[in-house]
Structure formats: structure tokens, C-alpha cells
Write a protein that holds these residues in place. Sequence first.
Motif, PDB file in Angstrom:
ATOM      1  N   ALA A 126      37.147  62.539  -8.700  1.00 36.31           N
ATOM      2  CA  ALA A 126      36.025  61.797  -8.655  1.00 36.31           C
ATOM      3  C   ALA A 126      36.483  60.821  -7.305  1.00 36.31           C
ATOM      4  N   ASP A 127      36.515  61.233  -6.235  1.00 33.21           N
ATOM      5  CA  ASP A 127      37.068  60.298  -4.834  1.00 33.21           C
ATOM      6  C   ASP A 127      35.958  60.356  -4.190  1.00 33.21           C
ATOM      7  N   ILE A 128      36.138  59.807  -2.847  1.00 27.45           N
ATOM      8  CA  ILE A 128      35.314  59.052  -1.146  1.00 27.45           C
ATOM      9  C   ILE A 128      35.915  59.803  -0.301  1.00 27.45           C
ATOM     10  N   ASP A 129      37.328  60.570  -0.919  1.00 26.87           N
ATOM     11  CA  ASP A 129      37.241  61.452   0.422  1.00 26.87           C
ATOM     12  C   ASP A 129      37.482  62.654  -0.537  1.00 26.87           C
ATOM     13  N   GLY A 130      36.346  63.406   0.826  1.00 24.21           N
ATOM     14  CA  GLY A 130      36.099  64.676   0.480  1.00 24.21           C
ATOM     15  C   GLY A 130      37.898  65.854   0.691  1.00 24.21           C
ATOM     16  N   ALA A 131      37.738  65.570   1.772  1.00 23.37           N
ATOM     17  CA  ALA A 131      39.303  65.599   2.283  1.00 23.37           C
ATOM     18  C   ALA A 131      40.266  65.577   1.193  1.00 23.37           C
ATOM     19  N   ALA A 132      40.512  64.772   0.777  1.00 24.38           N
ATOM     20  CA  ALA A 132      41.841  64.296   0.198  1.00 24.38           C
ATOM     21  C   ALA A 132      41.176  65.354  -1.484  1.00 24.38           C
ATOM     22  N   ILE A 133      40.311  65.337  -2.201  1.00 25.58           N
ATOM     23  CA  ILE A 133      39.979  66.622  -3.098  1.00 25.58           C
ATOM     24  C   ILE A 133      40.373  67.734  -3.461  1.00 25.58           C
ATOM     25  N   ASP A 134      40.133  68.052  -1.738  1.00 28.18           N
ATOM     26  CA  ASP A 134      39.853  69.362  -1.004  1.00 28.18           C
ATOM     27  C   ASP A 134      41.594  70.243  -1.008  1.00 28.18           C
ATOM     28  N   ALA A 135      42.697  69.553  -0.957  1.00 24.13           N
ATOM     29  CA  ALA A 135      43.645  69.122  -0.782  1.00 24.13           C
ATOM     30  C   ALA A 135      44.825  69.443  -1.820  1.00 24.13           C
ATOM     31  N   VAL A 136      43.905  68.277  -3.599  1.00 21.16           N
ATOM     32  CA  VAL A 136      44.458  68.567  -4.917  1.00 21.16           C
ATOM     33  C   VAL A 136      43.791  70.065  -5.130  1.00 21.16           C
ATOM     34  N   LEU A 137      42.528  70.249  -5.050  1.00 24.94           N
ATOM     35  CA  LEU A 137      41.757  71.773  -5.216  1.00 24.94           C
ATOM     36  C   LEU A 137      42.803  72.472  -4.858  1.00 24.94           C
ATOM     37  N   ALA A 138      43.270  73.049  -3.814  1.00 26.76           N
ATOM     38  CA  ALA A 138      43.762  73.723  -3.206  1.00 26.76           C
ATOM     39  C   ALA A 138      45.679  73.890  -3.767  1.00 26.76           C
ATOM     40  N   THR A 139      45.843  73.161  -4.497  1.00 20.75           N
ATOM     41  CA  THR A 139      47.548  73.566  -5.109  1.00 20.75           C
ATOM     42  C   THR A 139      47.532  72.777  -6.954  1.00 20.75           C
ATOM     43  N   GLU A 140      46.272  72.966  -7.599  1.00 20.12           N
ATOM     44  CA  GLU A 140      46.069  72.474  -8.709  1.00 20.12           C
ATOM     45  C   GLU A 140      45.725  73.336  -9.986  1.00 20.12           C
ATOM     46  N   GLY A 141      45.279  74.205  -9.556  1.00 20.91           N
ATOM     47  CA  GLY A 141      44.136  75.051  -9.878  1.00 20.91           C
ATOM     48  C   GLY A 141      43.606  74.915 -10.850  1.00 20.91           C
ATOM     49  N   GLU A 142      42.902  75.737 -11.573  1.00 24.02           N
ATOM     50  CA  GLU A 142      41.879  76.139 -12.651  1.00 24.02           C
ATOM     51  C   GLU A 142      41.290  74.787 -13.445  1.00 24.02           C
ATOM     52  N   ALA A 143      42.709  73.754 -13.904  1.00 25.53           N
ATOM     53  CA  ALA A 143      42.521  72.547 -14.295  1.00 25.53           C
ATOM     54  C   ALA A 143      41.580  71.232 -13.765  1.00 25.53           C
ATOM     55  N   PHE A 144      41.554  71.453 -12.510  1.00 30.49           N
ATOM     56  CA  PHE A 144      40.972  70.474 -11.609  1.00 30.49           C
ATOM     57  C   PHE A 144      39.807  70.523 -11.043  1.00 30.49           C
ATOM     58  N   ARG A 145      38.409  70.172 -10.992  1.00 25.30           N
ATOM     59  CA  ARG A 145      37.616  70.006 -10.313  1.00 25.30           C
ATOM     60  C   ARG A 145      37.831  68.361  -9.761  1.00 25.30           C
ATOM     61  N   GLY A 146      36.299  69.341  -8.183  1.00 27.64           N
ATOM     62  CA  GLY A 146      36.216  67.485  -7.571  1.00 27.64           C
ATOM     63  C   GLY A 146      35.519  67.181  -7.758  1.00 27.64           C
ATOM     64  N   VAL A 147      34.491  66.220  -7.125  1.00 29.99           N
ATOM     65  CA  VAL A 147      33.229  65.417  -6.669  1.00 29.99           C
ATOM     66  C   VAL A 147      33.229  64.638  -5.881  1.00 29.99           C
ATOM     67  N   VAL A 148      32.805  64.515  -4.625  1.00 31.20           N
ATOM     68  CA  VAL A 148      33.231  63.717  -3.953  1.00 31.20           C
ATOM     69  C   VAL A 148      31.847  61.865  -4.592  1.00 31.20           C
ATOM     70  N   LEU A 149      32.311  60.878  -4.420  1.00 33.61           N
ATOM     71  CA  LEU A 149      31.309  60.144  -5.425  1.00 33.61           C
ATOM     72  C   LEU A 149      31.692  57.933  -4.851  1.00 33.61           C
ATOM     73  N   ASP A 150      31.052  57.582  -4.250  1.00 29.58           N
ATOM     74  CA  ASP A 150      31.451  56.689  -3.695  1.00 29.58           C
ATOM     75  C   ASP A 150      31.250  56.174  -5.464  1.00 29.58           C
ATOM     76  N   VAL A 151      31.261  55.056  -5.484  1.00 33.30           N
ATOM     77  CA  VAL A 151      31.638  54.320  -6.474  1.00 33.30           C
ATOM     78  C   VAL A 151      30.617  53.253  -6.707  1.00 33.30           C
ATOM     79  N   ARG A 152      30.067  53.063  -5.837  1.00 36.19           N
ATOM     80  CA  ARG A 152      28.737  51.765  -5.651  1.00 36.19           C
ATOM     81  C   ARG A 152      27.402  52.958  -5.879  1.00 36.19           C
ATOM     82  N   ASP A 153      27.377  53.985  -5.474  1.00 38.68           N
ATOM     83  CA  ASP A 153      25.816  54.378  -5.792  1.00 38.68           C
ATOM     84  C   ASP A 153      26.057  54.906  -6.895  1.00 38.68           C
ATOM     85  N   ARG A 154      24.954  54.756  -7.747  1.00 43.66           N
ATOM     86  CA  ARG A 154      24.523  54.862  -9.455  1.00 43.66           C
ATOM     87  C   ARG A 154      24.029  55.990  -9.027  1.00 43.66           C
TER      88      ARG A 154
END
Length: 274
Positions: free
Chosen positions: A36-64
Motif C-alpha cells: 500500500a503506497d500513496i505513489d501509484g507509479a511506484a506501485i506499478d513499477a514494483v508490480l512490473a518486476t516482482e511477479g504474482e506474489a505482489f499486489r498493490g493498492v494506492v492508499l493515503d494512510v490518513r484516509d480511514r
Amino acid sequence: MELAQAKHAFITGGASGIGLGVGKALAAKGLRITIADIDGAAIDAVLATEGEAFRGVVLDVRDRAGWAKAKAEAEAAFGPVDLLFNNAGIASFGYEIADMAPEAFDRIVAVDLTGVFNGVSAFAADMRARRHGHILNTSSMAGICAPSQAIGGSYAAAKFGVVGLSETLRVELAPHGVGVSILCPGQTTTGIAQNSMKLGGDMRLPPGRSVSDSPPAHSSPCEVGTVDELAERVLSGIEGNAPYIITHGRGWWPLAHARHVAIEAAFDGMYGDA
């Protein structure tokens, strides 16, 4: 918690730095990882290289509301979360407390402390009901001994708060089989300065330094560690249910010790030597 019994880790600030390093180490142990990260582009970069063990979600931790949505999506994909890593954080380096803008103070406390509470609020009750899980909250060596360097008073205040929250949470969850550890890294090569700027943070930089420099531009009493070294200690600390996970902190001990000596002296002055 034995990592062999864990299947799913949820990591905030998981698309870079410490969060990503720990995520990779846990994935190597066979866990599924939600970053979970506020930076969607950074999430996409990770998912492009790390395979099916990873999934991502855009999250601002201030947002309940965002936390509730992220939790539902993560568990629909990978099942219940066994390991929660509240790691997202920002800083405001170079400002003494008297010179900080109030909005900078509020922003850092909202991300670094309230963001941790929001993660606990989203996941801890479920872990308690299942009597299974581990929560790892990132504080800092600045949450144990506020250094003399101007790393930002709000940062130290928030990180001290994470320690207090986590110590209490550990006592509350221990009877239910859920562990809690506090990660207190020393100076580590991460992107905290750049990530802080993305959220409107400010850096008062010495001449000749830029926000792209790593680590952040302030002096440190100890060596600079790597994320890979830190990840090894994190995994060991989780398995041992360590209350505190200290990394690269040799040079910080004199500051921590001096603080504890001063506290002990205050007690001795009140109660005598008995």
C-alpha cells in the motif's frame, strides 16, 4: 510469529525503501504481499518486476475510508492479513521546533502517528479474534532518543508516539496470541526525503545539498545501513516477537543511554535509592 504460519502481509509505504525491502524478504519466505503506497507509479513499477506474489493498492494512510477499502480488496485477493507493517512515514528535516510551520507539524503527525493508529484500527481486532497475527510499527531511533540534530521536532514527537502506542498495543494483544514489534531504524538509505516532498513536506537543506541526496541532509551519530540488512533483522524480530527491533544503532546508544540515565536519576531523586 513463525513466518511459516503466515500467508499474507500488508505493508504501507511498501513501494520503496524499507517497506519494499521487507516485502521482498517476506515474499522470498512464501508470503503474498499487498503493498500500500500513496505513489501509484511506484506501485506499478514494483508490480512490473516482482511477479504474482505482489499486489498493490494506492492508499493515503490518513484516509480511514481508504483503509477499509484497501483491507477489503487485499483480503479478497490474498485472504486474511497475518502481518501488518505500518511503515509509511514522512519527515521535515532541518527545522527546529520553534521554526516549524504548524501545518508541517500536523501533516507529519497525521502520517507518522495517526496513520499507524489507522492501520491498527483496520486490522488489529480481526487478528485478536483469530488469535493469530503480528503487527510491526515503524518508529525510529528518533523515537527512543530525540537527537540534538534538527531532524524535525514533529518527526521525533510522532515517532515517540508510535513507541507508546505500540508498547500499549503489545500488552493488550499478547493474551490473544498477537505479537507487536516496534522497528527503530537508524539512518538507512531510503527515499524518505523525496517522499516527504511529494506530500508537501519541506526540507531546510545545508548549502550544496539537494532533496535527491540520500540519506536526508542532517548529521547522524551512526553508520548508514542498507535496506537488505534491515530486512534480515526485521524477519528475525518478527519470528522472535521482539518488542524492539534496533538496526544500525550502535552510534545512537550513547544518546539513548543518557536519556535513560536522566530518567533513572529523576526517580532516584524522588524515591531515594530504595
